[in-house]
Scaffold this active site. Structure first.
Site, PDB file in Angstrom:
ATOM      1  N   PRO A   1     -19.175   0.678  -6.755  1.00 41.78           N
ATOM      2  CA  PRO A   1     -19.914   0.084  -7.122  1.00 41.78           C
ATOM      3  C   PRO A   1     -20.685  -0.431  -6.313  1.00 41.78           C
ATOM      4  O   PRO A   1     -21.336  -1.521  -6.411  1.00 41.78           O
ATOM      5  CB  PRO A   1     -19.224  -0.831  -8.253  1.00 41.78           C
ATOM      6  CG  PRO A   1     -17.836  -0.815  -7.217  1.00 41.78           C
ATOM      7  CD  PRO A   1     -18.297   0.276  -6.708  1.00 41.78           C
TER       8      PRO A   1
ATOM      9  N   HIS B   1      -2.472   4.042   7.305  1.00 39.24           N
ATOM     10  CA  HIS B   1      -2.452   2.620   7.194  1.00 39.24           C
ATOM     11  C   HIS B   1      -1.091   2.541   7.018  1.00 39.24           C
ATOM     12  O   HIS B   1      -0.071   1.081   6.376  1.00 39.24           O
ATOM     13  CB  HIS B   1      -3.643   1.486   6.378  1.00 39.24           C
ATOM     14  CG  HIS B   1      -4.595   1.260   6.949  1.00 39.24           C
ATOM     15  ND1 HIS B   1      -5.395   0.564   6.550  1.00 39.24           N
ATOM     16  CD2 HIS B   1      -4.767   1.269   7.971  1.00 39.24           C
ATOM     17  CE1 HIS B   1      -6.532   0.342   7.196  1.00 39.24           C
ATOM     18  NE2 HIS B   1      -6.093   1.406   8.708  1.00 39.24           N
TER      19      HIS B   1
ATOM     20  N   GLN C   1      -6.788   4.569   3.449  1.00 40.71           N
ATOM     21  CA  GLN C   1      -5.888   3.483   3.724  1.00 40.71           C
ATOM     22  C   GLN C   1      -5.303   2.618   2.598  1.00 40.71           C
ATOM     23  O   GLN C   1      -4.740   2.096   3.182  1.00 40.71           O
ATOM     24  CB  GLN C   1      -7.410   2.441   4.666  1.00 40.71           C
ATOM     25  CG  GLN C   1      -8.877   2.951   4.470  1.00 40.71           C
ATOM     26  CD  GLN C   1     -10.272   2.420   5.197  1.00 40.71           C
ATOM     27  OE1 GLN C   1      -9.616   1.123   5.903  1.00 40.71           O
ATOM     28  NE2 GLN C   1     -10.509   2.801   3.259  1.00 40.71           N
ATOM     29  N   ASN C   2      -4.787   3.281   1.315  1.00 41.90           N
ATOM     30  CA  ASN C   2      -4.053   2.388   0.973  1.00 41.90           C
ATOM     31  C   ASN C   2      -2.881   3.733   1.065  1.00 41.90           C
ATOM     32  O   ASN C   2      -2.419   3.594   1.748  1.00 41.90           O
ATOM     33  CB  ASN C   2      -4.401   3.041  -0.543  1.00 41.90           C
ATOM     34  CG  ASN C   2      -6.058   2.334  -0.706  1.00 41.90           C
ATOM     35  OD1 ASN C   2      -6.298   1.741  -0.220  1.00 41.90           O
ATOM     36  ND2 ASN C   2      -6.727   3.155  -2.134  1.00 41.90           N
TER      37      ASN C   2
ATOM     38  N   GLY D   1     -14.174   3.543  -2.559  1.00 45.02           N
ATOM     39  CA  GLY D   1     -13.934   2.074  -3.008  1.00 45.02           C
ATOM     40  C   GLY D   1     -13.325   1.577  -1.462  1.00 45.02           C
ATOM     41  O   GLY D   1     -12.336   1.556  -0.979  1.00 45.02           O
ATOM     42  N   THR D   2     -14.439   1.558  -0.900  1.00 44.18           N
ATOM     43  CA  THR D   2     -13.786   1.406   0.816  1.00 44.18           C
ATOM     44  C   THR D   2     -14.818   0.556   1.532  1.00 44.18           C
ATOM     45  O   THR D   2     -16.473   1.531   1.442  1.00 44.18           O
ATOM     46  CB  THR D   2     -13.668   1.756   1.960  1.00 44.18           C
ATOM     47  OG1 THR D   2     -13.151   0.998   3.158  1.00 44.18           O
ATOM     48  CG2 THR D   2     -13.977   3.549   2.158  1.00 44.18           C
ATOM     49  N   SER D   3     -15.093  -0.733   2.339  1.00 42.40           N
ATOM     50  CA  SER D   3     -16.497  -1.745   2.659  1.00 42.40           C
ATOM     51  C   SER D   3     -16.464  -1.163   4.271  1.00 42.40           C
ATOM     52  O   SER D   3     -17.595  -1.867   4.625  1.00 42.40           O
ATOM     53  CB  SER D   3     -16.106  -2.781   2.304  1.00 42.40           C
ATOM     54  OG  SER D   3     -14.884  -3.201   3.038  1.00 42.40           O
TER      55      SER D   3
ATOM     56  N   ASP E   1      -0.450   2.797  -1.797  1.00 37.35           N
ATOM     57  CA  ASP E   1       0.521   2.389  -3.034  1.00 37.35           C
ATOM     58  C   ASP E   1       0.880   4.077  -2.831  1.00 37.35           C
ATOM     59  O   ASP E   1       1.515   4.155  -4.434  1.00 37.35           O
ATOM     60  CB  ASP E   1      -0.827   1.745  -3.601  1.00 37.35           C
ATOM     61  CG  ASP E   1      -1.734   2.771  -4.088  1.00 37.35           C
ATOM     62  OD1 ASP E   1      -2.315   4.120  -3.225  1.00 37.35           O
ATOM     63  OD2 ASP E   1      -3.153   2.062  -4.069  1.00 37.35           O
TER      64      ASP E   1
HETATM   65  P1  NAD Z   1     -11.772  -2.185   1.407  1.00 38.07           P
HETATM   66  O1  NAD Z   1     -12.167  -2.461   2.553  1.00 38.07           O
HETATM   67  O2  NAD Z   1     -11.213  -0.955   1.820  1.00 38.07           O
HETATM   68  O3  NAD Z   1     -13.217  -1.812  -0.152  1.00 38.07           O
HETATM   69  C1  NAD Z   1     -12.667  -2.120  -0.827  1.00 38.07           C
HETATM   70  C2  NAD Z   1     -14.079  -1.405  -1.971  1.00 38.07           C
HETATM   71  O4  NAD Z   1     -13.694  -1.578  -2.896  1.00 38.07           O
HETATM   72  C3  NAD Z   1     -15.327  -2.686  -1.612  1.00 38.07           C
HETATM   73  O5  NAD Z   1     -16.504  -1.935  -1.363  1.00 38.07           O
HETATM   74  C4  NAD Z   1     -15.718  -2.376  -3.109  1.00 38.07           C
HETATM   75  O6  NAD Z   1     -16.840  -2.794  -3.503  1.00 38.07           O
HETATM   76  C5  NAD Z   1     -14.850  -1.520  -3.667  1.00 38.07           C
HETATM   77  N1  NAD Z   1     -14.480  -0.833  -5.016  1.00 38.07           N
HETATM   78  C6  NAD Z   1     -14.461  -2.122  -5.846  1.00 38.07           C
HETATM   79  N2  NAD Z   1     -13.969  -2.207  -7.451  1.00 38.07           N
HETATM   80  C7  NAD Z   1     -14.183  -0.474  -7.468  1.00 38.07           C
HETATM   81  C8  NAD Z   1     -14.029   0.443  -8.128  1.00 38.07           C
HETATM   82  N3  NAD Z   1     -13.676   0.284  -9.059  1.00 38.07           N
HETATM   83  N4  NAD Z   1     -14.030   1.672  -7.542  1.00 38.07           N
HETATM   84  C9  NAD Z   1     -15.039   1.982  -7.093  1.00 38.07           C
HETATM   85  N5  NAD Z   1     -14.990   1.213  -5.208  1.00 38.07           N
HETATM   86  C10 NAD Z   1     -14.758  -0.241  -5.487  1.00 38.07           C
HETATM   87  O7  NAD Z   1     -10.931  -3.335   0.910  1.00 38.07           O
HETATM   88  P2  NAD Z   1     -10.051  -4.162   2.016  1.00 38.07           P
HETATM   89  O8  NAD Z   1     -10.181  -4.273   0.105  1.00 38.07           O
HETATM   90  O9  NAD Z   1     -10.650  -5.686   1.942  1.00 38.07           O
HETATM   91  O10 NAD Z   1      -8.652  -3.539   2.309  1.00 38.07           O
HETATM   92  C11 NAD Z   1      -8.673  -3.731   3.529  1.00 38.07           C
HETATM   93  C12 NAD Z   1      -7.100  -2.945   3.986  1.00 38.07           C
HETATM   94  O11 NAD Z   1      -6.188  -3.174   2.624  1.00 38.07           O
HETATM   95  C13 NAD Z   1      -7.186  -1.204   3.932  1.00 38.07           C
HETATM   96  O12 NAD Z   1      -6.782  -0.578   4.170  1.00 38.07           O
HETATM   97  C14 NAD Z   1      -7.035  -1.153   1.992  1.00 38.07           C
HETATM   98  O13 NAD Z   1      -6.732   0.295   1.789  1.00 38.07           O
HETATM   99  C15 NAD Z   1      -6.025  -1.548   1.667  1.00 38.07           C
HETATM  100  N6  NAD Z   1      -5.651  -2.550   0.642  1.00 38.07           N
HETATM  101  C16 NAD Z   1      -4.380  -1.067   0.199  1.00 38.07           C
HETATM  102  C17 NAD Z   1      -4.808  -2.102  -1.069  1.00 38.07           C
HETATM  103  C18 NAD Z   1      -3.444  -0.602  -2.285  1.00 38.07           C
HETATM  104  O14 NAD Z   1      -3.548  -0.001  -1.455  1.00 38.07           O
HETATM  105  N7  NAD Z   1      -4.505  -0.284  -3.481  1.00 38.07           N
HETATM  106  C19 NAD Z   1      -4.910  -2.812  -1.870  1.00 38.07           C
HETATM  107  C20 NAD Z   1      -5.370  -3.327  -1.147  1.00 38.07           C
HETATM  108  C21 NAD Z   1      -5.737  -3.641  -0.303  1.00 38.07           C
END
Ligand code: NAD
Length: 275
Positions: A247, A129, A111-112, A220-222, A114
């Protein structure tokens, strides 16, 4: 995941066994995957959505309204979004998933936006995404890709804007490599905003991979963002075994509680170090 905690060691061993027995592995990653690369998640405490109203900044119409009425605030949002991605590098979790390809058929569904799985060397990555490195027309047609260095240039230009008195023209000039909403032929980053269709063909490939895998690693996704969150359900109802690495969120799966950068290398080593 605490070293030496017997229950968590047992779960790691079980997960390593599942990984050794699997033929087709799908990794389904979310924002937490890249947290240790310095890119904050959106929903966790202090995340983007606690500082910027998603109603306003997560939709294209909201962004256009913000551009016209509060360009300075939009500049702050774009900086919060772009800066961590522009300077990020893969963490040990990304790298261990790339290494896993030496042992198993691996499909990454992320879903990232990056680009870090590809930067780590993973070969098959479906970005459901979209990607911050794609520039697309308003109807989603691909125009070009930008490099991480070009994103860094946009960040530097945004940083140079006068904080309290940004004009729309100045903002437009700063983001010109990736976005021009008012141009004769407008373009924008190829990321999926709220209410928009999933990125294709990535989504179709992701669905097929989820339905055909025998093991899904959710990292790492909720699992609150739909329809992406359907993928684990699809995999499970097709009979796949499920492992979650996070976590805070575990659900019904075999849950390796901890961070991606810490747990994934241990898991891959436990499964294949002596293979
Ligand atoms: P999300 O729903 O993907 O949830 C984040 C999850 O990551 C949570 O369950 C949290 O407990 C977990 N988490 C936190 N630190 C962690 C770690 N070090 N290792 C493993 N798990 C960990 O995220 P969101 O932030 O609500 O994102 C919503 C949407 O936005 C998604 O499509 C997401 O991919 C996107 N987004 C992308 C990026 C990116 O490209 N890096 C960053 C932020 C959000």
């Amino acid at each position: 995941m605490n070293h030496g905690d017997r229950a968590s060691d047992d779960r790691l061993r079980q997960a390593a066994q599942l990984l050794r027995s699997a033929r087709r592995v799908v990794v389904f990653s979310g924002a937490g995957m890249s947290a240790e690369s310095g890119i904050p998640t959106f929903r966790d405490a202090g995340g983007v959505w606690s500082r910027f109203d998603p109603e306003q900044f997560a939709t294209l119409s909201g962004i256009m309204t913000a551009a016209a009425t509060r360009p300075g605030r939009l500049a702050e949002f774009l900086l919060a979004l772009l800066e961590p991605i522009a300077r990020a590098e893969p963490n040990p979790g990304h790298r261990s998933l790339a290494r896993l390809e030496n042992h198993r058929e691996v499909t990454i569904v992320t879903q990232n936006v990056d680009g870090l799985h590809q930067a780590a060397g993973s070969g098959t990555v479906h970005e459901v995404h979209g990607s911050m490195f794609d520039v697309v027309t308003m109807s989603g047609g691909p125009l070009r890709t930008v490099t991480r260095e070009e994103l860094q240039g946009v960040v530097a230009a945004l940083r140079r804007l006068p904080v309290d008195a940004v004009s729309l023209d100045e903002l437009a000039a700063a983001v010109e490599p990736i976005m021009a909403l008012a141009a004769a032929e407008p373009y924008r980053p190829g990321i999926v905003l709220f209410g928009e269709a999933m990125s294709e063909p990535a989504w179709s490939h992701a669905l097929a991979a989820a339905q055909q895998c025998d093991l899904m690693l959710t990292v790492g996704t909720s699992a609150e963002v739909y329809p992406a969150a359907l993928l684990p359900l699809e995999a499970q109802s097709a009979g796949a075994r499920m492992i979650t690495i996070d976590p805070a969120h575990g659900g019904q799966d075999l849950w390796l509680r901890g961070t991606a950068g810490e747990v994934l290398p241990r898991l891959v080593d436990a499964a294949f170090a002596t293979a």
